[in-house]
Design an enzyme around this catalytic site. Structure first.
Site, PDB file in Angstrom:
ATOM      1  N   SER A   1       0.837  -1.199   0.000  1.00 43.49           N
ATOM      2  CA  SER A   1       0.000   0.000   0.000  1.00 43.49           C
ATOM      3  C   SER A   1       0.874   1.252   0.000  1.00 43.49           C
ATOM      4  CB  SER A   1      -0.938  -0.057   1.207  1.00 43.49           C
ATOM      5  OG  SER A   1      -1.915   0.947   1.140  1.00 43.49           O
TER       6      SER A   1
ATOM      7  N   ASP B   1      -9.716  -4.899  -4.741  1.00 43.69           N
ATOM      8  CA  ASP B   1      -9.079  -4.115  -3.675  1.00 43.69           C
ATOM      9  C   ASP B   1     -10.016  -2.963  -3.339  1.00 43.69           C
ATOM     10  OD1 ASP B   1      -7.504  -2.183  -2.280  1.00 43.69           O
ATOM     11  OD2 ASP B   1      -5.662  -2.935  -3.188  1.00 43.69           O
TER      12      ASP B   1
ATOM     13  N   HIS C   1      -7.039  -5.940  -0.259  1.00 39.68           N
ATOM     14  CA  HIS C   1      -5.925  -4.986  -0.204  1.00 39.68           C
ATOM     15  C   HIS C   1      -4.724  -5.477   0.612  1.00 39.68           C
ATOM     16  CE1 HIS C   1      -3.798  -1.259  -0.415  1.00 39.68           C
ATOM     17  NE2 HIS C   1      -3.802  -1.125   0.898  1.00 39.68           N
TER      18      HIS C   1
END
Length: 254
Positions: free
Chosen positions: A97, A194, A224
């Site tokens: 991320s 996601d 995610h």
């Protein structure tokens, strides 16, 4: 002086001493080192030296995160990088991320990095950019624990500081603008589904970097936080193959 917000159990930074090939491992926005620890442990088991810094303002309390800037997060990762440089001749960087965003940043700034493994990396999240402009709102609901496996929970904040959304938005646009500077080998992981970072981010990263050796791997069975999800083993195995391949095809003399 006692810390106002102690580090949560499981959110501590980690460091595993190994050989002279180092792997810098970065967790994501509002998350903690818990999301990357299984990967760090797997790479350490193979003999690599692994450093997983805790990003400033993370793994404590969302009110502390509110006081930090994107530069603080960059500094946290750079400190980890310097620690690895003291004993490693070759360094790879991976992150989830915003950790993936920071991975890209490091490759832009330090061309000597041997290879990168961004996982659901963020370079543009329109929803976050819009939320960053909210007035009279200090915290929003959590974005953590977007995980397909119902038995797994991410150690992440229950609230997201609006100020921090502004910080990550600046970081993403800065990193996106410089993607053309990246030419080291890249293994890019993207979840098909996601709910935090649009999967198109990873395709844009793949298209924009100048790396001769680059690969985009789609994860079919994770959301995610893929590092804690059903594709964790896939990430570990493909990364180990990527490390081996990058070392063999380079002029590295181990």
């Amino acid at each position: 002086m006692a810390e106002k917000y102690p580090v949560l159990e499981g959110a501590e930074p980690f460091y595993f001493e190994g050989n002279e090939i180092g792997i810098l491992v970065s967790h994501g926005f509002t998350g903690s080192t818990q999301s990357m620890r299984p990967l760090g442990e797997a790479y350490a088991k193979e003999g690599y030296t692994v450093c997983g810094p805790r990003l400033k303002g993370h793994g404590t309390h969302h009110e502390e995160m509110e006081t930090t800037t994107y530069q603080d997060w960059i500094n946290s990762v750079e400190e980890g990088y310097q620690r690895l440089k003291e004993r490693c001749s070759t360094i790879f960087v991976t992150g989830l991320s915003m950790g993936g965003t920071l991975t890209l940043y490091m490759a832009e700034k330090y061309p000597e990095i041997k290879g990168i493994i961004p996982i659901n990396a963020a370079i543009e999240i329109p929803d976050m950019a819009a939320a960053a402009n909210l007035e009279d709102v200090r915290f929003l609901d959590a974005i953590g624990s977007d995980i397909k496996n119902p038995e797994v929970k991410e150690l992440a904040y229950e609230k997201t500081p609006v100020k921090s959304l502004g910080e990550i938005t600046v970081l993403m646009s800065m990193v996106k603008a410089d993607l053309g500077k990246i030419n080291c080998p890249a293994l890019i992981f993207v979840s098909k589904e996601d709910h935090v970072v649009p999967p198109s981010n990873s395709q844009d990263i793949y298209n924009s970097i100048k790396s001769g050796a680059k690969e985009l791997v789609t994860m079919e069975n994770s959301y995610h936080v893929a590092t804690l999800d059903n594709d964790q083993e896939l990430i570990i195995q493909r990364t180990l193959q990527f490390l081996q391949r990058s070392l063999e095809t380079s002029s590295f003399q181990g």
